[in-house]
Write an enzyme that holds these catalytic residues in place. Structure first.
Site, PDB file in Angstrom:
ATOM      1  N   ASN A 120      -5.333  12.819   0.649  1.00 15.69           N
ATOM      2  CA  ASN A 120      -4.503  11.887   1.423  1.00 15.69           C
ATOM      3  C   ASN A 120      -5.391  11.107   2.387  1.00 15.69           C
ATOM      4  OD1 ASN A 120      -1.832  10.870   2.055  1.00 15.69           O
ATOM      5  ND2 ASN A 120      -2.018  11.891   4.038  1.00 15.69           N
ATOM      6  N   LYS A 121      -4.778  10.218   3.132  1.00 13.68           N
ATOM      7  CA  LYS A 121      -5.522   9.347   4.066  1.00 13.68           C
ATOM      8  C   LYS A 121      -6.522  10.139   4.887  1.00 13.68           C
ATOM      9  CE  LYS A 121      -5.272   5.786   4.417  1.00 13.68           C
ATOM     10  NZ  LYS A 121      -6.193   4.885   3.694  1.00 13.68           N
ATOM     11  N   ASP A 168      -1.833  10.978  -1.834  1.00  8.92           N
ATOM     12  CA  ASP A 168      -2.150   9.959  -2.839  1.00  8.92           C
ATOM     13  C   ASP A 168      -2.451  10.575  -4.195  1.00  8.92           C
ATOM     14  OD1 ASP A 168      -2.875   8.803  -0.072  1.00  8.92           O
ATOM     15  OD2 ASP A 168      -2.534   7.105  -1.399  1.00  8.92           O
ATOM     16  N   ARG A 204      -7.280  -0.075  -6.861  1.00  7.77           N
ATOM     17  CA  ARG A 204      -7.411   0.983  -5.839  1.00  7.77           C
ATOM     18  C   ARG A 204      -7.519   2.309  -6.586  1.00  7.77           C
ATOM     19  NH1 ARG A 204      -4.025   1.210  -0.512  1.00  7.77           N
ATOM     20  NH2 ARG A 204      -5.860   2.416   0.096  1.00  7.77           N
ATOM     21  N   GLN A 246      -2.174   2.319  10.013  1.00  6.09           N
ATOM     22  CA  GLN A 246      -0.869   2.360   9.338  1.00  6.09           C
ATOM     23  C   GLN A 246       0.156   3.195  10.120  1.00  6.09           C
ATOM     24  OE1 GLN A 246      -3.825   2.960   7.893  1.00  6.09           O
ATOM     25  NE2 GLN A 246      -3.815   2.565   5.705  1.00  6.09           N
ATOM     26  N   ARG A 295       0.882  -1.183   0.000  1.00  5.57           N
ATOM     27  CA  ARG A 295       0.000   0.000   0.000  1.00  5.57           C
ATOM     28  C   ARG A 295       0.910   1.220   0.000  1.00  5.57           C
ATOM     29  NH1 ARG A 295       2.348   1.860   3.729  1.00  5.57           N
ATOM     30  NH2 ARG A 295       0.776   3.481   3.818  1.00  5.57           N
ATOM     31  N   GLY A 296       0.292   2.407  -0.044  1.00 11.12           N
ATOM     32  CA  GLY A 296       1.086   3.626  -0.205  1.00 11.12           C
ATOM     33  C   GLY A 296       1.180   3.923  -1.695  1.00 11.12           C
ATOM     34  N   ALA A 297       0.942   5.195  -2.052  1.00 14.43           N
ATOM     35  CA  ALA A 297       0.793   5.539  -3.471  1.00 14.43           C
ATOM     36  C   ALA A 297       1.972   5.074  -4.352  1.00 14.43           C
ATOM     37  CB  ALA A 297       0.543   7.045  -3.595  1.00 14.43           C
TER      38      ALA A 297
HETATM   39  O1  MRU Z   1      -4.444   3.429   2.222  1.00 16.64           O
HETATM   40  P1  MRU Z   1      -2.950   3.551   2.204  1.00 16.64           P
HETATM   41  O2  MRU Z   1      -2.278   2.901   3.358  1.00 16.64           O
HETATM   42  O3  MRU Z   1      -2.367   3.124   0.885  1.00 16.64           O
HETATM   43  O4  MRU Z   1      -2.737   5.116   2.337  1.00 16.64           O
HETATM   44  C1  MRU Z   1      -1.474   5.656   2.257  1.00 16.64           C
HETATM   45  C2  MRU Z   1      -1.432   7.086   2.505  1.00 16.64           C
HETATM   46  O5  MRU Z   1      -2.421   7.757   2.685  1.00 16.64           O
HETATM   47  C3  MRU Z   1      -0.118   7.714   2.424  1.00 16.64           C
HETATM   48  O6  MRU Z   1      -0.035   8.776   3.294  1.00 16.64           O
HETATM   49  C4  MRU Z   1       0.040   8.172   0.982  1.00 16.64           C
HETATM   50  O7  MRU Z   1      -0.135   7.097   0.102  1.00 16.64           O
HETATM   51  C5  MRU Z   1       1.321   8.753   0.708  1.00 16.64           C
HETATM   52  S1  MRU Z   1       2.477   7.487   0.508  1.00 16.64           S
HETATM   53  C6  MRU Z   1       4.018   8.106   0.351  1.00 16.64           C
END
Ligand code: MRU
Length: 358
Positions: free
Chosen positions: A252-253, A242, A90, A201, A53-55
């Site tokens: 973002n999250k 993201d 996603r 996370q 996970r993470g962009a």
């Molecule tokens: O749902 P996730 O865990 O993929 O969400 C990740 C985030 O929101 C991060 O802050 C974002 O992807 C930036 S990653 C460098």
């Protein structure tokens, strides 16, 4: 960065076995498991279930997913279908589509034996570029931490949300990269890690990776940032993103927006760290960003380790209650002090981004 003292990246290709290796992030911090992805379907599922996970990392996984697709079935229509499935796995993080489009641009119409090598080189280039960009984000963001330290002459307290650490990228992270650079330079830093419900996370990944690098951190419930800012115990916030629009709005999250509001009210600088692969130059209005809504079970159930060291999942909500699980929110550009990118720091605005990215 390190786990148990050993340097890792989050994804790599095993040429001998023809598999993609990932760290299964659904098992961290209690178990450290390296998993093999053998098919493009494995890659799509790893993204969907958030084993990765993470962009930036889901973009890289999708790129390697297409390498696996070619190994499975070197056929252009299979490649195209696989690309569509990966993109829809996603919807919010733009890096996923960005990486798939970049791969397809290289691969469409290539029918020669060389296609596998071309795909592998491109997936590797995406990863190497991300590492370089995240390192530069760290070098650029370090200047802000240095400034605060020069004035304060004491530990710099940084609040972050979710995990925009090295586990969300290939290495270094985005929000954490300036922190790692400051730590390596001997600047005392302490991180407030938002727990980040529902998947935690911040607690399970950010705190874990900072511990492994010996960086002081404290996990806080998602609602705690406000009072810490009122008490002067947060010097700056750095979060990831993201998808960032060309006007500087940041997706973002979920929960990021509320932290930005609290930061604004308390005059705490609020920075967003991102590689340019996270910029969406096309969407003009944040209302057009597809916001992922995940299974409500992520809210109603929790997983953890019991006294015997076994991983258990339990239900924490009334069985009859409904729950809603939106995964991302929008922080309007006006609440963002600056964007920390691989090319430098800019205002969260069309003009700011234009100056850095012609
Ligand atoms: O749902 P996730 O865990 O993929 O969400 C990740 C985030 O929101 C991060 O802050 C974002 O992807 C930036 S990653 C460098």
């Amino acid at each position: 960065m390190k786990i148990n003292g050993i340097d890792y990246e989050t994804i790599w290709f095993d040429r001998e076995k023809k598999v993609v290796k990932i760290i299964d992030q659904t098992k961290l911090p209690h178990q450290f498991i390296i998993k093999d992805l053998k098919t493009v379907n494995d890659a799509t599922n790893a993204i969907k279930t958030m084993e990765v996970r993470g962009a930036p990392l889901i973009g890289a996984t999708a790129a390697y997913g297409l390498v696996l697709a070619i190994i499975e079935n070197n056929d252009q229509s299979f490649l195209k279908k696989s690309a569509e499935n990966l993109i829809s796995s996603r919807p919010t993080a733009i890096n996923l589509k960005w990486a798939v489009d970049r791969m397809i641009n290289k691969l469409s119409g290539v029918n020669s034996d060389k296609i596998l090598e071309i795909a592998l080189n491109e997936a590797k280039a995406i990863c190497e570029e991300d590492i370089k960009f995240c390192k530069n984000i760290g070098i650029n963001g370090l200047k802000i931490i240095e400034e605060i330290y020069k004035k304060k002459k004491d530990t710099v307290n940084i609040l972050t949300h979710c995990n925009a650490g090295w586990l969300a990228t290939i290495n270094w992270g985005t929000a954490t990269s300036p922190i790692y650079h400051a730590h390596k330079k001997g600047i005392p830093v302490h991180v407030w890690a938002d727990e980040t419900r529902p998947r935690n996370q911040g607690a399970n990944l950010t705190s874990f990776e900072l511990n492994e690098e010996g960086i002081k951190n404290t996990i806080i419930a998602d609602n705690t940032g406000g009072i810490l800012m009122q008490r002067g115990e947060v010097d700056m916030c750095i979060v990831g993103t993201d998808r960032t629009l060309a006007n500087g709005d940041v997706c973002n999250k979920v929960g990021t927006y509320l932290k930005a509001l609290a930061a604004h009210d308390n005059k705490v600088p609020f920075y967003v760290a991102l590689p340019s692969s996270t910029i969406d130059w096309n969407i003009k209005d944040h209302k057009d960003i597809p916001i992922e809504e995940r299974n409500s079970e992520e809210l109603s159930h929790m997983e953890g380790i019991d006294v015997n060291g076994d991983i258990k999942k339990i239900q924490i909500y009334p069985k009859k209650s409904k729950a809603m699980n939106l995964a991302f929110d929008i922080t309007p550009a006006k609440y963002v002090t600056g964007l920390i990118t691989e090319k430098g720091i800019c205002d969260a605005s069309t003009e700011g981004l234009k100056k850095l990215f012609k």
